[in-house]
Design a protein around this motif. Structure first.
Motif, PDB file in Angstrom:
ATOM      1  N   GLU A  98     -27.823  31.375  35.759  1.00  0.00           N
ATOM      2  CA  GLU A  98     -27.563  32.779  35.410  1.00  0.00           C
ATOM      3  C   GLU A  98     -28.430  33.205  34.223  1.00  0.00           C
ATOM      4  O   GLU A  98     -28.921  34.333  34.184  1.00  0.00           O
ATOM      5  N   VAL A 144     -31.792  33.978  35.559  1.00  0.00           N
ATOM      6  CA  VAL A 144     -31.820  35.308  36.187  1.00  0.00           C
ATOM      7  C   VAL A 144     -32.040  36.357  35.107  1.00  0.00           C
ATOM      8  O   VAL A 144     -32.842  37.283  35.275  1.00  0.00           O
ATOM      9  N   LYS A 185     -33.702  39.348  38.453  1.00  0.00           N
ATOM     10  CA  LYS A 185     -33.124  38.896  39.724  1.00  0.00           C
ATOM     11  C   LYS A 185     -34.184  38.751  40.823  1.00  0.00           C
ATOM     12  O   LYS A 185     -34.206  37.770  41.552  1.00  0.00           O
ATOM     13  N   HIS A 199     -36.494  35.766  40.075  1.00  0.00           N
ATOM     14  CA  HIS A 199     -35.701  34.537  40.207  1.00  0.00           C
ATOM     15  C   HIS A 199     -35.565  34.167  41.679  1.00  0.00           C
ATOM     16  O   HIS A 199     -35.809  33.013  42.068  1.00  0.00           O
ATOM     17  N   GLU A 200     -35.184  35.117  42.495  1.00  0.00           N
ATOM     18  CA  GLU A 200     -34.983  34.832  43.922  1.00  0.00           C
ATOM     19  C   GLU A 200     -36.302  34.515  44.616  1.00  0.00           C
ATOM     20  O   GLU A 200     -36.375  33.611  45.451  1.00  0.00           O
TER      21      GLU A 200
END
Length: 155
Positions: free
Chosen positions: A126, A129, A134, A137-138
């Motif tokens: 987290e 992230v 986000k 990160h993904e």
């Protein structure tokens, strides 16, 4: 030949700079993530490597050192050393499997430790992230999953 000529002639990719090779970048990023993880586990008697081992045994009770070494990019010797340490502190036990081999199992304390470690490592994710955003990160996660699969095939 001047110093400038020597530098130009030997312009190698430099770790820690924008010209670093992929292997250097992966090592650096991995080291930063490892530092975040180790900081979160600092008050526990385990490291990120032993946390990963606990989680592997948690997910598949009875797994052997050989099976783990086939899945992780570590030698059987390195895995055995981690397992021996976890066994010594009472988190893992070895049991004979039916047939051949020795399976690894978590003790009650090992199961609790694996759950605590998982929560802490999830908080590191987290945190990542928050640092990367986000979307990045993904995207990085997806690329690493794909890369891991391709590299496993070459192993």
């Amino acid at each position: 030949m001047t110093r400038e000529d020597e530098t130009a002639a030997t312009s190698l990719p430099t770790p820690g700079t924008g010209s670093a090779m992929l292997s250097d970048l992966l090592w650096e990023v991995s080291a930063y993530v490892e530092l975040l993880g180790e900081a979160r586990l600092a008050d526990l008697p385990i490291t990120t490597a032993s946390s990963g081992m606990l989680m592997a045994v948690y997910a598949e009770p009875g797994i052997t050192v050989t099976e783990i070494s086939r899945r992780m990019p570590r030698t059987q010797q390195a895995i055995s050393q981690i397992v021996a340490r976890l066994e010594k502190i009472g988190l893992i036990e070895r049991r004979l499997k039916s047939g051949r081999g020795v399976g690894l199992h978590l003790t009650g304390e090992g199961r609790t430790m694996a759950e605590h470690a998982f929560e802490r490592e999830r908080s590191v994710d987290e945190q990542l992230v928050g640092i990367l955003g986000k979307k990045n990160h993904e995207a990085l996660r997806e690329l690493l999953v794909e890369s891991r699969e391709l590299l496993r095939l070459k192993r």
